[in-house]
Motif scaffolding. Sequence first.
Motif, PDB file in Angstrom:
ATOM      1  N   LYS A 130       0.847  -1.186   0.000  1.00 51.38           N
ATOM      2  CA  LYS A 130       0.000   0.000   0.000  1.00 51.38           C
ATOM      3  C   LYS A 130       0.885   1.239   0.000  1.00 51.38           C
ATOM      4  O   LYS A 130       1.791   1.368   0.814  1.00 51.38           O
ATOM      5  CB  LYS A 130      -0.895  -0.029   1.245  1.00 51.38           C
ATOM      6  N   ALA A 131       0.617   2.173  -0.930  1.00 55.19           N
ATOM      7  CA  ALA A 131       1.407   3.396  -1.008  1.00 55.19           C
ATOM      8  C   ALA A 131       0.666   4.421  -1.853  1.00 55.19           C
ATOM      9  O   ALA A 131      -0.248   4.091  -2.612  1.00 55.19           O
ATOM     10  CB  ALA A 131       2.785   3.119  -1.611  1.00 55.19           C
ATOM     11  N   ARG A 160       3.704  -1.004   2.773  1.00 56.80           N
ATOM     12  CA  ARG A 160       5.064  -1.284   2.304  1.00 56.80           C
ATOM     13  C   ARG A 160       5.026  -1.185   0.786  1.00 56.80           C
ATOM     14  O   ARG A 160       3.966  -1.300   0.167  1.00 56.80           O
ATOM     15  CB  ARG A 160       5.497  -2.692   2.735  1.00 56.80           C
ATOM     16  N   TYR A 161       6.205  -1.003   0.157  1.00 59.94           N
ATOM     17  CA  TYR A 161       6.217  -0.962  -1.305  1.00 59.94           C
ATOM     18  C   TYR A 161       7.641  -1.102  -1.821  1.00 59.94           C
ATOM     19  O   TYR A 161       8.611  -0.841  -1.094  1.00 59.94           O
ATOM     20  CB  TYR A 161       5.603   0.332  -1.846  1.00 59.94           C
ATOM     21  N   GLN A 162       7.729  -1.540  -3.095  1.00 60.43           N
ATOM     22  CA  GLN A 162       9.009  -1.669  -3.773  1.00 60.43           C
ATOM     23  C   GLN A 162       8.994  -0.803  -5.022  1.00 60.43           C
ATOM     24  O   GLN A 162       7.983  -0.720  -5.726  1.00 60.43           O
ATOM     25  CB  GLN A 162       9.294  -3.123  -4.151  1.00 60.43           C
ATOM     26  N   LEU A 163      10.134  -0.170  -5.293  1.00 64.70           N
ATOM     27  CA  LEU A 163      10.233   0.785  -6.394  1.00 64.70           C
ATOM     28  C   LEU A 163      11.507   0.521  -7.186  1.00 64.70           C
ATOM     29  O   LEU A 163      12.571   0.277  -6.611  1.00 64.70           O
ATOM     30  CB  LEU A 163      10.261   2.211  -5.814  1.00 64.70           C
ATOM     31  N   THR A 164      11.399   0.564  -8.506  1.00 61.73           N
ATOM     32  CA  THR A 164      12.573   0.519  -9.377  1.00 61.73           C
ATOM     33  C   THR A 164      12.680   1.859 -10.080  1.00 61.73           C
ATOM     34  O   THR A 164      11.787   2.240 -10.844  1.00 61.73           O
ATOM     35  CB  THR A 164      12.478  -0.606 -10.413  1.00 61.73           C
ATOM     36  N   LEU A 165      13.769   2.583  -9.793  1.00 63.15           N
ATOM     37  CA  LEU A 165      13.968   3.894 -10.397  1.00 63.15           C
ATOM     38  C   LEU A 165      14.384   3.756 -11.864  1.00 63.15           C
ATOM     39  O   LEU A 165      14.734   2.662 -12.326  1.00 63.15           O
ATOM     40  CB  LEU A 165      15.021   4.671  -9.611  1.00 63.15           C
ATOM     41  N   ALA A 166      14.380   4.876 -12.573  1.00 66.92           N
ATOM     42  CA  ALA A 166      14.652   4.844 -14.019  1.00 66.92           C
ATOM     43  C   ALA A 166      16.051   4.336 -14.347  1.00 66.92           C
ATOM     44  O   ALA A 166      16.291   3.835 -15.443  1.00 66.92           O
ATOM     45  CB  ALA A 166      14.435   6.231 -14.608  1.00 66.92           C
ATOM     46  N   ASP A 167      17.005   4.440 -13.401  1.00 68.39           N
ATOM     47  CA  ASP A 167      18.369   3.959 -13.651  1.00 68.39           C
ATOM     48  C   ASP A 167      18.543   2.493 -13.304  1.00 68.39           C
ATOM     49  O   ASP A 167      19.636   1.947 -13.444  1.00 68.39           O
ATOM     50  CB  ASP A 167      19.371   4.806 -12.858  1.00 68.39           C
ATOM     51  N   ASN A 212       4.759  -3.306  -6.476  1.00 69.99           N
ATOM     52  CA  ASN A 212       5.966  -3.079  -7.274  1.00 69.99           C
ATOM     53  C   ASN A 212       5.716  -2.002  -8.320  1.00 69.99           C
ATOM     54  O   ASN A 212       4.887  -2.161  -9.208  1.00 69.99           O
ATOM     55  CB  ASN A 212       6.395  -4.388  -7.950  1.00 69.99           C
ATOM     56  N   LEU A 213       6.465  -0.898  -8.227  1.00 68.78           N
ATOM     57  CA  LEU A 213       6.361   0.229  -9.153  1.00 68.78           C
ATOM     58  C   LEU A 213       7.668   0.352  -9.912  1.00 68.78           C
ATOM     59  O   LEU A 213       8.745   0.340  -9.318  1.00 68.78           O
ATOM     60  CB  LEU A 213       6.080   1.508  -8.368  1.00 68.78           C
ATOM     61  N   VAL A 214       7.599   0.489 -11.250  1.00 70.80           N
ATOM     62  CA  VAL A 214       8.800   0.490 -12.096  1.00 70.80           C
ATOM     63  C   VAL A 214       8.774   1.689 -13.039  1.00 70.80           C
ATOM     64  O   VAL A 214       7.769   1.931 -13.720  1.00 70.80           O
ATOM     65  CB  VAL A 214       8.910  -0.809 -12.917  1.00 70.80           C
TER      66      VAL A 214
END
Length: 386
Positions: free
Chosen positions: A128-129, A188-195, A164-166
Amino acid sequence: MDDQQLLDILAKYEAGTITEDELQVLEEWYTSFEANPDLIDSLSAEERVFRKKQLQEKIFDQIDTETSTSADLPKKRFFFYPGPRLWQAAASLVFLCAVSFYIFKKQSDQLLIPAAEQSNSIHPATDKAILTLGNGEKIMLDESKNGELSTEGNIHINKTKPGNLVYTAGKNVEKVHVNTLVTPRGGRYQLTLADGTQVWLNAQSSISYPSAFRGSSREVTISGEVYFEVAHNAAMPFRVRSENQLIEVLGTHFNVNTYKAKSRTKTTLLSGSIALTNAHQRVILKPGEQGIVAGESMSIKNVDAAEVIAWKEGYFDFTDADIGSVVDELGRWYNVDIHYQGTATSETFTGRIPRSWSFEKVLNLLKTFKSINVEMQGRRLIVETK
């Protein structure tokens, strides 16, 4: 094998008179019981989830019994995540629970929680975010479907799966926007940045970052607790800002805990090398070291990095933790308000607890502390020292 045959073998198991052949029959049935339509079709999805949780709790109840008799440690309660041998020791108990439930399910529903009671119970944190885009638009990620959520120029923002956000950026990015991802209490959440840098956010945490990186450095700002696995780029160092410090890194794995209740920031390095800077000092951390910034002071100590990032792996992990720290962390994860009454206690807690535990089970654990009384009033936990 019909129900009566199962009951007969089960009775022998409980009496300790079961033969090896009968045990093999029982184990083979257990292996395939989920595929048995006569026993499983009558269960709703909610009931299956509930029973799975109950079986998991049975495992840890057995583990608690096994470990609590090994030593008398009056000031600590020890709970350990089970190793392979202990899992095997508990397997028979889980097996009996599973068999007993599916046999007697059609005869009695006493053990099932009513729907109204389930909706009012307190649950562990979920994926959740809230995502805030550069134009101010807010997206509730737990309510969004998987797939592309938005585009900013040729930058694409996708929810690839729950939690999961990418970000992906095309070539020749002309304009970037600052985005912010916030997890609430109980999120909680997981993120993948543009790099390609991967980021994990614990409950009640945030990170602000550009939708893509340009220039000579990559910089983000955080609060709460965040774990990073930074994509290597020697030409563009990665920087993490928090309220009272700056972290500079080329490519590495590290954890930052900035929860305000602790009044200090803890940065733990797992691999690689980072430079930690506050208003008066700059130090280089080595793997296994933790930099602690409190006000204008900074100190370094060696720590068990696996313990520090246990939250990312799905556990609470405490070593000689005071009750206040334990309860604060539980409050964030389960979204429970904590109200203290009385003076601080010297009792401590050491152990590893699955974050998937129900709050009711955690509450029972808190009740074993000798120096406090705990009581739930709605979503408020009253902690009173004796």
